[in-house]
Design a protein around this motif. Structure first.
Motif, PDB file in Angstrom:
ATOM      1  N   GLN A 297       0.726  -1.607  -0.129  1.00  0.00           N
ATOM      2  CA  GLN A 297       0.078   0.198   0.360  1.00  0.00           C
ATOM      3  C   GLN A 297       0.709   1.336   0.519  1.00  0.00           C
ATOM      4  N   GLU A 298       1.857   1.208   0.763  1.00  0.00           N
ATOM      5  CA  GLU A 298       2.878   2.514   0.792  1.00  0.00           C
ATOM      6  C   GLU A 298       4.187   2.571  -1.021  1.00  0.00           C
ATOM      7  N   GLY A 299       3.658   1.728  -1.518  1.00  0.00           N
ATOM      8  CA  GLY A 299       4.335   1.854  -2.650  1.00  0.00           C
ATOM      9  C   GLY A 299       5.614   1.631  -2.469  1.00  0.00           C
ATOM     10  N   LYS A 300       6.526  -0.062  -1.259  1.00  0.00           N
ATOM     11  CA  LYS A 300       7.190  -0.332  -1.062  1.00  0.00           C
ATOM     12  C   LYS A 300       7.528  -1.087  -1.626  1.00  0.00           C
ATOM     13  N   LEU A 301       6.512  -2.351  -1.919  1.00  0.00           N
ATOM     14  CA  LEU A 301       6.809  -3.528  -2.314  1.00  0.00           C
ATOM     15  C   LEU A 301       6.059  -3.992  -3.765  1.00  0.00           C
ATOM     16  N   LYS A 302       6.369  -3.444  -4.835  1.00  0.00           N
ATOM     17  CA  LYS A 302       5.626  -4.374  -6.127  1.00  0.00           C
ATOM     18  C   LYS A 302       5.930  -6.075  -6.459  1.00  0.00           C
ATOM     19  N   TYR A 303       4.138  -5.655  -6.645  1.00  0.00           N
ATOM     20  CA  TYR A 303       4.243  -7.590  -6.915  1.00  0.00           C
ATOM     21  C   TYR A 303       3.783  -7.592  -8.541  1.00  0.00           C
ATOM     22  N   ARG A 304       4.298  -8.684  -9.783  1.00  0.00           N
ATOM     23  CA  ARG A 304       3.355  -8.973 -10.401  1.00  0.00           C
ATOM     24  C   ARG A 304       3.235 -10.633 -10.772  1.00  0.00           C
ATOM     25  N   GLU A 305       2.085 -10.222 -12.053  1.00  0.00           N
ATOM     26  CA  GLU A 305       1.637 -12.397 -12.129  1.00  0.00           C
ATOM     27  C   GLU A 305       1.449 -12.118 -13.573  1.00  0.00           C
ATOM     28  N   THR A 306       1.982 -13.201 -13.695  1.00  0.00           N
ATOM     29  CA  THR A 306       1.502 -13.874 -15.463  1.00  0.00           C
ATOM     30  C   THR A 306       1.038 -14.767 -14.996  1.00  0.00           C
ATOM     31  N   VAL A 307      -0.264 -14.158 -15.557  1.00  0.00           N
ATOM     32  CA  VAL A 307      -2.068 -15.153 -15.832  1.00  0.00           C
ATOM     33  C   VAL A 307      -2.654 -15.687 -17.114  1.00  0.00           C
ATOM     34  N   PHE A 308      -2.467 -17.157 -16.609  1.00  0.00           N
ATOM     35  CA  PHE A 308      -2.451 -18.293 -17.736  1.00  0.00           C
ATOM     36  C   PHE A 308      -4.620 -18.218 -17.958  1.00  0.00           C
ATOM     37  N   GLY A 324      11.253 -20.470 -17.768  1.00  0.00           N
ATOM     38  CA  GLY A 324      11.724 -18.648 -18.249  1.00  0.00           C
ATOM     39  C   GLY A 324      10.419 -18.144 -18.347  1.00  0.00           C
ATOM     40  N   ASP A 325       9.353 -18.373 -18.586  1.00  0.00           N
ATOM     41  CA  ASP A 325       8.648 -17.245 -19.463  1.00  0.00           C
ATOM     42  C   ASP A 325       7.690 -16.478 -18.997  1.00  0.00           C
ATOM     43  N   ASN A 326       7.577 -16.942 -17.356  1.00  0.00           N
ATOM     44  CA  ASN A 326       7.098 -15.883 -16.759  1.00  0.00           C
ATOM     45  C   ASN A 326       7.659 -14.014 -15.809  1.00  0.00           C
ATOM     46  N   ILE A 327       7.044 -13.453 -15.169  1.00  0.00           N
ATOM     47  CA  ILE A 327       7.352 -12.301 -14.245  1.00  0.00           C
ATOM     48  C   ILE A 327       6.705 -12.355 -13.472  1.00  0.00           C
ATOM     49  N   GLY A 328       6.711 -12.871 -12.155  1.00  0.00           N
ATOM     50  CA  GLY A 328       6.666 -12.588 -10.795  1.00  0.00           C
ATOM     51  C   GLY A 328       6.199 -13.838 -10.667  1.00  0.00           C
ATOM     52  N   LYS A 329       5.060 -13.835 -10.272  1.00  0.00           N
ATOM     53  CA  LYS A 329       4.045 -15.471  -9.980  1.00  0.00           C
ATOM     54  C   LYS A 329       3.551 -15.537 -10.957  1.00  0.00           C
ATOM     55  N   VAL A 330       3.230 -16.915 -11.567  1.00  0.00           N
ATOM     56  CA  VAL A 330       2.221 -17.768 -12.294  1.00  0.00           C
ATOM     57  C   VAL A 330       0.830 -18.468 -11.385  1.00  0.00           C
ATOM     58  N   VAL A 331      -0.505 -17.367 -12.373  1.00  0.00           N
ATOM     59  CA  VAL A 331      -1.083 -18.003 -11.691  1.00  0.00           C
ATOM     60  C   VAL A 331      -2.390 -18.974 -12.439  1.00  0.00           C
ATOM     61  N   VAL A 332      -3.564 -19.444 -12.281  1.00  0.00           N
ATOM     62  CA  VAL A 332      -4.672 -19.454 -13.542  1.00  0.00           C
ATOM     63  C   VAL A 332      -5.734 -19.271 -13.147  1.00  0.00           C
ATOM     64  N   LYS A 333      -6.192 -18.437 -13.841  1.00  0.00           N
ATOM     65  CA  LYS A 333      -8.029 -17.832 -13.379  1.00  0.00           C
ATOM     66  C   LYS A 333      -8.486 -19.446 -14.382  1.00  0.00           C
ATOM     67  N   ILE A 334      -9.557 -19.802 -13.578  1.00  0.00           N
ATOM     68  CA  ILE A 334      -9.995 -21.056 -13.670  1.00  0.00           C
ATOM     69  C   ILE A 334     -11.658 -20.503 -14.470  1.00  0.00           C
TER      70      ILE A 334
END
Ligand code: NDP
Ligand SMILES: O=C(O)CCC[C@H](O)\C=C/C=C/C=C/C(=O)C/C=C\CCCCCO
Length: 334
Positions: A297-308, A324-334
């Motif tokens: 929330q303070e902008g000190k920690l950023k994250y990305r997700e690679t969504v399948f 190595g295709d991903n940047i950040g966390k790989v998640v699958v949207k069902i």
């Protein structure tokens, strides 16, 4: 009720090398009617993580693949879980599951609606990988003095990208290695002091010497193999090494036999090298997530997700980790 068909990814062959599509079958099965105290969930978000490659850590042949899942309650005969509740549970690569609540062996946590972040983050930055970054860095690499040098590899991934940023929050000088120029640019955008594409640099040793002129005080290793040995040789006296993962070895047909570093080096430099499994700190995860949510929330920690997209993409999502295709966390949207 019920009358629901569940689809599951079943592991039907032990993995040899990179997991293949025909190591899995998708099986459909009709779920029975709910008994008192049970509820039915439908998957919203599934995760794929490197540990699922393990023939030892993953479920037995003929069983669904394991893993966390964010799911929605769609039927309930449990007074603690209402239709529409969203939960985190170890339901694996399955579309629908019947649960008998937290009294069973399953860990089912209602997601905290006061943390205003997407539900998928419960599988990433505010989930198992986030806890890995937080405790693997703070408890094992133990940032001691302002300005110490931290080196992290697989640095643009779910774990590595948070490790580097938490290192910066703690006043460290952070050097990251990742497998593409796009990832290097991402690391620089996160505030890493130096970042390299390990696939195109002429020498890893030279890159470490250049970016860590005062040596390496803390090393968070996600990769193992030659990378591990090369960094170990450039550690400072009283250096700390967090042995988190060894992804370079997971698909190797003939894994390396051992560490190719003289034990005399370890003695003379008085290194502390510690492997860990993140569940060691399970009772402290929620405290870490509160602090990390605050940093986000303070902008000190950023994250990305690679969504399948879609349940059928679980396999592609899984092997993307090893390509190595991903940047950040790989998640699958069902
Ligand atoms: N000890 C514990 O409790 C835990 C350990 N882990 C470990 O943390 C590490 C990172 O996991 P996670 O963040 O989920 O995954 P990532 O999101 O980092 O994805 C995996 C990354 O590993 C890199 N990679 C894949 N194959 C190789 C290779 N042969 N050599 C070098 N790099 C490779 C790729 O990045 P690139 O493009 O940079 O090559 C890829 O993007 C893994 O080793 C995992 O096993 C994770 C959770 C808990
Ligand atoms: O999301 C949840 O809450 C469930 C998490 C379950 C998970 O089992 C918890 C811990 C995961 C640990 C992961 C460890 C590693 O990735 C590194 C260690 C071993 C990997 C061995 C892979 C071998 C491949 O052949």
């Amino acid at each position: 009720m019920s009358g629901v068909k569940a689809r599951s990814w079943i592991k039907v062959k032990e993995f040899v090398g990179l997991p293949k599509r025909d190591d899995f079958e998708i099986v459909e099965k009709e779920l029975p009617a709910l008994k008192d105290g049970e509820f039915l969930v439908e998957a919203l978000w599934n995760t794929v993580d490197p540990y699922m490659r393990s023939n030892e850590l993953s479920n037995k042949l003929g069983s669904p693949m394991p893993g966390g899942q964010v799911a929605k309650v769609t039927q309930s005969k449990d007074k603690n879980f209402a239709v529409g509740d969203v939960v985190l549970g170890p339901f694996g690569w399955t579309s629908h599951s019947i649960c008998d609540g937290p009294a069973s062996l399953m860990k089912i946590i209602k997601l905290d609606p006061t943390i205003p972040l997407p539900q998928s983050t419960a599988l990433g930055i505010l989930g198992m990988p986030g806890a890995t970054s937080y405790f693997g860095l703070l408890d094992i690499c133990k940032p001691i003095k302002e300005g110490e040098t931290l080196l992290v590899n697989a640095a643009a991934g779910a774990v590595g990208s948070a490790v580097g940023q938490i290192g910066k929050i703690k006043g460290m000088r952070v050097v990251g290695f990742a497998g593409s120029d796009e990832k290097v640019a991402y690391l620089k955008s996160l505030g890493f002091d130096a970042a390299y594409n390990y696939k195109t640099i002429p020498s890893l040793e030279a890159a470490i010497k250049e970016s860590c002129p005062n040596g390496v005080d803390a090393f968070f290793d996600n990769v193992g193999g030659d990378f591990f040995d090369t960094v170990l040789r450039q550690m400072n006296t009283f250096g700390r090494v967090s042995v988190c993962g060894a992804i370079s070895q997971y698909n190797a047909l003939e894994p390396r036999k051992g560490i190719d570093v003289s034990s005399i080096t370890l003695i003379v430099k008085q290194l502390k090298i510690e492997g860990f499994i993140v569940t060691r700190w399970l009772d402290q995860w929620q405290g870490a997530f509160k602090e990390m949510a605050q940093w986000i929330q303070e902008g000190k920690l950023k994250y990305r997700e690679t969504v399948f997209e879609g349940f059928d993409s679980m396999y592609d999502a899984f092997v993307s980790l090893f390509k190595g295709d991903n940047i950040g966390k790989v998640v699958v949207k069902i």
